[in-house]
Scaffold this motif. Structure first.
Motif, PDB file in Angstrom:
ATOM      1  N   MET A 207      29.829  58.037  23.336  1.00 35.40           N
ATOM      2  CA  MET A 207      30.292  56.966  24.227  1.00 35.40           C
ATOM      3  C   MET A 207      31.491  57.446  25.045  1.00 35.40           C
ATOM      4  N   VAL A 208      31.502  58.760  25.335  1.00 35.94           N
ATOM      5  CA  VAL A 208      32.524  59.392  26.159  1.00 35.94           C
ATOM      6  C   VAL A 208      33.915  59.148  25.564  1.00 35.94           C
ATOM      7  N   GLY A 209      33.926  59.055  24.236  1.00 35.97           N
ATOM      8  CA  GLY A 209      35.200  58.894  23.557  1.00 35.97           C
ATOM      9  C   GLY A 209      35.740  57.491  23.559  1.00 35.97           C
ATOM     10  N   GLN A 210      34.995  56.513  24.084  1.00 35.22           N
ATOM     11  CA  GLN A 210      35.494  55.146  24.159  1.00 35.22           C
ATOM     12  C   GLN A 210      35.495  54.502  22.781  1.00 35.22           C
ATOM     13  N   ASN A 211      36.223  53.393  22.722  1.00 39.58           N
ATOM     14  CA  ASN A 211      36.256  52.649  21.471  1.00 39.58           C
ATOM     15  C   ASN A 211      34.868  52.137  21.144  1.00 39.58           C
ATOM     16  N   GLY A 212      34.534  52.186  19.870  1.00 42.53           N
ATOM     17  CA  GLY A 212      33.209  51.764  19.432  1.00 42.53           C
ATOM     18  C   GLY A 212      32.228  52.904  19.344  1.00 42.53           C
ATOM     19  N   GLY A 213      32.606  54.061  19.878  1.00 42.76           N
ATOM     20  CA  GLY A 213      31.718  55.203  19.773  1.00 42.76           C
ATOM     21  C   GLY A 213      31.712  55.785  18.363  1.00 42.76           C
ATOM     22  N   LEU A 214      30.637  56.487  18.046  1.00 46.32           N
ATOM     23  CA  LEU A 214      30.518  57.133  16.738  1.00 46.32           C
ATOM     24  C   LEU A 214      31.027  58.569  16.843  1.00 46.32           C
ATOM     25  N   SER A 215      31.523  59.115  15.715  1.00 43.38           N
ATOM     26  CA  SER A 215      32.100  60.458  15.748  1.00 43.38           C
ATOM     27  C   SER A 215      31.664  61.262  14.532  1.00 43.38           C
ATOM     28  N   GLY A 216      31.764  62.579  14.668  1.00 40.06           N
ATOM     29  CA  GLY A 216      31.512  63.518  13.584  1.00 40.06           C
ATOM     30  C   GLY A 216      32.535  64.644  13.644  1.00 40.06           C
ATOM     31  N   THR A 217      32.823  65.271  12.499  1.00 36.85           N
ATOM     32  CA  THR A 217      33.837  66.324  12.450  1.00 36.85           C
ATOM     33  C   THR A 217      33.264  67.588  11.804  1.00 36.85           C
ATOM     34  N   THR A 218      33.931  68.679  12.053  1.00 39.72           N
ATOM     35  CA  THR A 218      33.603  69.960  11.423  1.00 39.72           C
ATOM     36  C   THR A 218      34.896  70.738  11.252  1.00 39.72           C
ATOM     37  N   SER A 219      34.837  71.735  10.342  1.00 40.77           N
ATOM     38  CA  SER A 219      36.018  72.571  10.105  1.00 40.77           C
ATOM     39  C   SER A 219      35.783  73.948  10.713  1.00 40.77           C
ATOM     40  N   VAL A 220      36.856  74.512  11.211  1.00 47.10           N
ATOM     41  CA  VAL A 220      36.820  75.852  11.793  1.00 47.10           C
ATOM     42  C   VAL A 220      37.939  76.659  11.133  1.00 47.10           C
ATOM     43  N   THR A 221      37.566  77.745  10.455  1.00 43.50           N
ATOM     44  CA  THR A 221      38.554  78.628   9.837  1.00 43.50           C
ATOM     45  C   THR A 221      38.800  79.796  10.781  1.00 43.50           C
ATOM     46  N   VAL A 222      40.006  79.888  11.268  1.00 41.51           N
ATOM     47  CA  VAL A 222      40.377  80.940  12.228  1.00 41.51           C
ATOM     48  C   VAL A 222      41.261  81.944  11.505  1.00 41.51           C
ATOM     49  N   THR A 223      40.842  83.206  11.533  1.00 40.74           N
ATOM     50  CA  THR A 223      41.599  84.291  10.913  1.00 40.74           C
ATOM     51  C   THR A 223      42.189  85.162  12.000  1.00 40.74           C
TER      52      THR A 223
END
Length: 792
Positions: A242-258
């Motif tokens: 939803m282009v970041g608007q309120n009410g939009g759904l989200s998901g996350t991921t982790s990134v390990t940077v060495t």
């Protein structure tokens, strides 16, 4: 506008106004044609009446996904102008989801969805509708297809299908350096609304990193991030629809940077100087010390090289690098000598192999340190002035002749006196002696070059104050040759002469050998001896090349007259003084064929025809042998009868097992066994051996041993047994192993056996044996001291 129904265009203007039922998520459109003319027309299935007008009209049906109500969801309505509302028409559905998902009221044509629909599972359904006559169950309209589309709602959050991510970026990277790109996908319809439009943001990892909202590219946000300070970062990236608007759904991921390493740290020694103590006896190539310059970098960026750049130990020590630990290994390159030099100083440099020019401003990528090595004194063995001495001596040298001198000294400051000796393992025959004080080597036996031309001996030099310190020197003694061996035939010649040989014919070519080795080589001279010089049969010609030729002087040799000739040949060498020898050449007269090849050389071949035949001679010989055998048997039997039963012979039966097939005479039989055989070898034995029975194995007598050194006793004992085995007629004709339980003369303490107490001056009293009854009477008589003792 026009709508398609069964692929027949129908103008929308002909449709009366219709109120479309809208129930939240659904929309349907139906048209009923009620023209009187049309209603009066007959159905299309009546023969002879072709259909002139389409009776179905509807649009696509739409239904929202994820309906959560308890009642079936109304989708739309189907109607045919043939239907008069009297219940004579029924509607049926077929196709995708018919009956299982979608149902139709057969009377009214209303369509409902009975299950929750998910656009991500199936976006639309294709169905077919048909109106049937209820009585005849025959179609009143042709079958037509229609589509029910599922409208999307935002019911799926973005997902990182490739997460979690790992990435690396060089330390000290500038701001904005790209690290990695993350990508999230949304299962919603990207063509409908913003349900599938995703933007990215960083939830964890600031202020070190940032992420591009639209592309998901992660970049560095701070300059000069140092791996040695912190080498790993954990980022949390969010993707929201939803282009970041309120009410939009989200998901996350982790990134390990060495943070990967770069060569931004120069090597540095922890100390400016080091000191190590080393014993002077340490062998070459031994490790003296290990030093290491610290480098915070890793991998190839921490690889270093070490080198000695200055100091007084440049040629004595060397330094290499341990590839695994990056340590500098200092090792000995030359032998150390405390007496020559007691300490060394080294200036050692450590430098990186791979230098990154971007970081040269951080300082020189090398460092220096000082290493001092202290040499410790140890007690060293004597050292010879030469590792190998070469000496020569004539084989004619007399015993005691001086051959040469070796010299060794104690390298320590104490300079202890040295004593010399010869390692007898290298001079088993003891040909040489050495003066213990002066190191002069002399001959101890007569030498023979032909037996051993070079003697390699080892001389030991040991300190007088510490005999455990032994040095070794090596001496090669070459024996010089003298002319002490006369020449002789090079081989055993088998010479023949044919009966039809002509005068001057060559019958043999001879040569000579000499064990000596003159410096100019051998030169032999051949001639016949004085008594053979004038013989009429053969002559000798010296070829002047160390060979000679034997020739015939006449013809007409006959085996009947003389079958063998002996020709003495005189050979002289060229030595100083020269030596000579007479060698006899045996010449046999033979019958030869036309080519001069000997056929037979036996003179008896001419004698046999004049006498008896071969068969007769064999018969006579057989008879003679038979008579000889009979005579020998008779003589042997008579000698056996005349032999006494007991004979005197010195024997030591301790190692012999002799079996007799008789029982003996019991306690009163004193002749069957003599206990003196078990006494000490130094006591002369007078052994009585029975001859009334024949033992299985006969042994020859042995001489009495005298009190001489043990090693000589054992040597003589073995030689005596060897001689006995060689001449023993009962010994097996093959090699065999004989074991003798010979212990020598015994110790100074004498024997502890009670058997030896017969002849010893033991103070042990055995008179009490007579009190033990008649069973011990014999022992009491043997060992008692009373007047009735047998040996008193």
């Amino acid at each position: 506008c026009c709508l398609l129904a069964s692929q027949v265009p129908l103008c929308c203007s002909s449709l009366p106004p219709i109120n479309l039922p809208l129930q939240g998520k659904m929309l349907a459109l139906a048209k009923h044609l009620a023209a009187p003319a049309k209603s009066r027309s007959k159905p299309y299935f009546q023969s002879g009446r072709p259909r002139t007008k389409r009776s179905w009209v509807w649009n696509q049906f739409f239904v929202l996904e994820e309906y959560m109500g308890t009642d079936p969801l109304y989708v739309g309505k189907l109607h045919s102008d043939v239907d008069k509302g009297d219940g004579s028409i029924k509607y049926i559905l077929s196709g995708e989801g018919a009956s299982s998902i979608f149902i139709i009221d057969e009377n009214t044509g209303d369509i409902h969805a009975t299950k929750r629909l998910d656009r991500e599972e199936q976006a639309y359904y294709t169905l077919r509708a048909q109106a049937l006559d209820r009585l005849t169950n025959k179609p009143v309209e042709p079958e037509s297809e229609f589509v029910i589309k599922i409208q999307d709602i935002n019911d799926n959050e973005p997902k990182f299908l490739d997460g979690p991510y790992t990435a690396g970026v060089p330390e000290m990277s500038p701001v904005g350096t790209s690290v990695v790109q993350v990508t999230a996908t949304d299962a919603d319809d990207p063509t409908y609304g913003n349900s599938a439009r995703v933007v990215y943001s960083i939830l964890q990892g600031q202020p070190y990193f940032s992420v591009e909202p639209k592309t998901g590219v992660i970049k560095t946000a701070l300059p000069n991030m140092d791996r040695e300070a912190k080498d790993q970062y954990l980022l949390v990236i969010q993707a929201k629809d939803m282009v970041g608007q309120n009410g939009g759904l989200s998901g996350t991921t982790s990134v390990t940077v060495t943070l990967t390493d770069v060569n931004d740290n120069p090597p540095r020694f922890p100390r400016r100087s080091y000191q190590y103590n080393v014993p002077e006896s340490l062998p070459v190539a031994s490790v003296v010390a290990r030093i290491k310059a610290a480098d915070a970098d890793v991998g190839s960026n921490a690889e270093m090289e070490y080198k000695i750049v200055d100091g007084d130990g440049l040629g004595v020590f060397k330094i290499t690098v341990d590839k695994d630990t990056q340590e500098g290994i200092i090792a000995i390159q030359k032998e150390l000598d405390f007496e020559a030099k007691t300490s060394y100083t080294l200036r050692i440099e450590a430098a990186n192999l791979h230098v990154d020019t971007r970081f040269l401003s951080l300082g020189p990528f090398s460092d220096m340190t000082t290493v001092k090595i202290i040499v410790e004194d140890v007690d060293e063995p004597p050292v010879f002035t030469s590792r190998l001495y070469s000496m020569v001596v004539s084989e004619a040298a007399k015993v005691g002749t001086i051959i040469g001198t070796v010299a060794a000294h104690d390298p320590d400051a104490s300079n202890s006196p040295v004593r010399y000796s010869i390692d007898r393992n290298t001079d088993l025959e003891r040909y040489f002696n050495i003066d213990a004080n002066s190191g002069v080597i002399t001959t101890a036996k007569s030498l023979d070059r032909e037996t051993n031309a070079v003697h390699n001996i080892t001389v030991l030099a040991m300190e007088s104050q510490n005999p455990a310190q032994i040095g070794r020197g090596y001496v090669a003694i070459t024996i010089l040759d003298i002319n002490d061996n006369a020449p002789e035939f090079a081989m055993e010649y088998e010479t023949t002469v044919c009966e039809n040989a002509q005068p001057g014919q060559v019958i043999q070519k001879i040569s000579a050998i000499d064990k000596d080795d003159p410096p100019n080589g051998h030169q032999f001279y051949f001639s016949l001896t004085a008594e053979a010089a004038n013989n009429h049969n053969f002559t000798l010609q010296d070829n002047k090349d160390n060979t000679a030729t034997v020739l015939t002087r006449r013809n007409g040799f006959r085996r009947q007259e003389q079958s063998v000739f002996y020709l003495p040949i005189f050979i002289v060498d060229s030595g100083s003084p020269s030596l000579s020898s007479t060698n006899t050449l045996t010449i046999r007269v033979c019958d030869c064929d036309a080519d001069g090849v000997a056929q037979t050389c036996n003179a008896e071949a001419y004698v046999l025809p004049a006498g008896l035949s071969t068969g007769a001679l064999i018969a006579i010989l057989a008879c003679v042998l038979t008579l000889l055998v009979l005579v020998l048997l008779i003589v042997t039997m008579r000698r056996r009868k005349k032999e006494p039963l007991i004979f005197d012979e010195e024997r030591d039966i301790r190692e012999n097992i002799v079996r007799y097939d008789d029982e003996g005479g019991g306690e009163e039989d004193t002749e069957a066994f003599d206990m003196a055989a078990l006494r000490n070898l130094n006591i002369i034995r007078d052994t009585k051996t029975r001859r009334d029975v024949t033992p299985e194995i006969q042994f020859l007598s042995r001489p009495t041993f005298k009190s001489i050194p043990d090693n000589v006793i054992f040597r003589e004992f073995i030689w005596e047994r060897l001689k006995e085995a060689d001449v023993d007629p009962c010994a097996p004709p093959y090699d065999s192993l004989q074991t003798y339980a010979f212990e020598g003369n015994g110790s100074v303490a004498e024997s502890l056996s009670s058997l030896d107490s017969i002849s010893s001056n033991s103070d042990q009293n055995y008179d009490y044996l007579s009190d033990w009854g008649p069973r011990f009477k014999r022992l009491a008589d043997m060992y008692g001291t009373g007047p009735e003792s047998l040996y008193s």
